[in-house]
Design a protein around this motif. Structure first.
Motif, short mmCIF file in Angstrom:
data_model
loop_
_atom_site.label_atom_id
_atom_site.label_comp_id
_atom_site.label_asym_id
_atom_site.label_seq_id
_atom_site.Cartn_x
_atom_site.Cartn_y
_atom_site.Cartn_z
N VAL A 1 0.86 -1.18 0.00
CA VAL A 1 0.00 0.00 0.00
C VAL A 1 0.89 1.23 0.00
N ILE A 2 0.50 2.23 -0.78
CA ILE A 2 1.18 3.52 -0.78
C ILE A 2 0.28 4.49 -0.05
N THR A 3 0.80 5.10 0.99
CA THR A 3 -0.05 5.90 1.87
C THR A 3 0.56 7.27 2.15
N LEU A 4 -0.28 8.14 2.66
CA LEU A 4 0.11 9.49 3.06
C LEU A 4 0.08 9.57 4.58
N SER A 5 0.10 10.77 5.12
CA SER A 5 0.06 10.93 6.58
C SER A 5 -1.30 10.63 7.17
N ASN A 6 -2.30 10.30 6.32
CA ASN A 6 -3.57 9.81 6.86
C ASN A 6 -3.36 8.48 7.57
N LEU A 7 -2.19 7.90 7.37
CA LEU A 7 -1.77 6.74 8.16
C LEU A 7 -1.89 7.03 9.66
N PHE A 8 -1.63 8.29 10.04
CA PHE A 8 -1.74 8.72 11.44
C PHE A 8 -3.09 9.39 11.71
#
Length: 286
Positions: free
Chosen positions: A47-54
């Motif tokens: 998965v490629i993710t942004l800071s929405n990870l947090f």
């Protein structure tokens, strides 16, 4: 970013199998995170993710944490720029802050992407640091935000460079400062007189706020350490050189991390988001 990587892998025959890009929309990334979390031990999914990870689990309470996946690599960090309409008289962040103060609390509008996500976090940090109060207006994407600012439906935005560069080049928008600790290194002219490197940091402009957004790769939980390490090496040696032009066009901060350095960064950034979102009142149930 995922489709660019897909193209590079196909062009250079880096994998025997085809790489398929699947969009898992919904819940500000929650659906995608849970999909990968539930694929425990599957070495064929990333998965490629942004800071929405947090931000997503903190803001929604969805049962997910970045430790539920296997970190592979930080691709880069997205910059954020304070933008205004080019027809306004503001030539610096200080001019803009002074105008907001003069207008009074909740009179001027800041546009951003989504609610309780990166753009609104920056907006709240800006408000607290400068002693101002804005009306935050969420839109579906950065492109919409740029269009709204050109149309003067909002007074400012904290958009990514890649989302507003076309309007800047056309003379419709003006960048005031970048929310990073250092100026962007890209010296190629975007307009007749300015390059990305000509934009001061917000701290230099008297607004001591900095924020960078993750673009990172993860694998499902319990993926073999050797497999994730191998993918990290493939990224550094084979894929990253192919995205350098994309990085420059988007004015990314090209910090790249793998291994323990990446995991350490994730832990520190998670703690920072908890602090920022707690202060802003964005954490679910609090």
């Amino acid at each position: 970013m995922a489709r660019l990587i897909q193209t590079i892998i196909s062009k250079h025959n880096l994998m025997k199998q085809s790489m398929v890009v699947v969009n898992k929309s919904g819940g500000a990334g929650a659906e995608g995170f849970l999909y990968v979390k539930d694929a425990k031990g599957d070495p064929h999914k990333i998965v490629i993710t942004l800071s929405n990870l947090f931000t997503t689990p903190l803001a929604t309470g969805v049962p997910f944490n970045w430790r539920d996946m296997t970190p592979v690599a930080m691709l880069a960090l997205d910059q954020f720029v304070l933008w205004v309409n080019a027809e306004t008289p503001y030539q610096s962040a200080g001019d803009y802050i002074a105008a907001v103060k003069k207008a009074g609390p909740s009179k001027m509008k800041m546009g951003g992407t989504g609610s309780k996500q990166e753009d609104q976090i920056i907006t709240v940090a800006l408000e607290k640091q400068a002693g101002i109060k804005l009306i935050y207006v969420p839109f579906k994407g950065g492109g919409d935000v740029a269009v709204q600012l050109v149309g003067k439906h909002i007074d400012s935005s904290v958009n990514n460079p890649i989302e507003a560069v076309a309007q800047w080049r056309a003379g419709a928008l003006r960048p005031l400062c970048v929310f990073d600790v250092q100026k962007m290194p890209y010296s190629a002219r975007i307009t007749e007189k300015q390059s990305w490197s000509d934009i001061p940091t917000c701290k230099q402009a008297g607004v001591d706020v900095n924020y960078l957004m993750l673009r990172g790769i993860f694998m499902p939980p319990a993926s073999a350490r050797t497999r994730s390490s191998s993918m990290s090496i493939s990224w550094r040696r084979c894929v990253r050189p192919g995205v350098e032009d994309f990085m420059e066009k988007g004015a990314f901060n090209q910090t790249a991390l793998t291994g323990d350095a990446y995991r350490d960064w994730l832990g520190k950034e998670e703690a920072r988001h908890i602090s920022l979102m707690k202060e802003a009142g964005f954490i679910a149930g609090r």
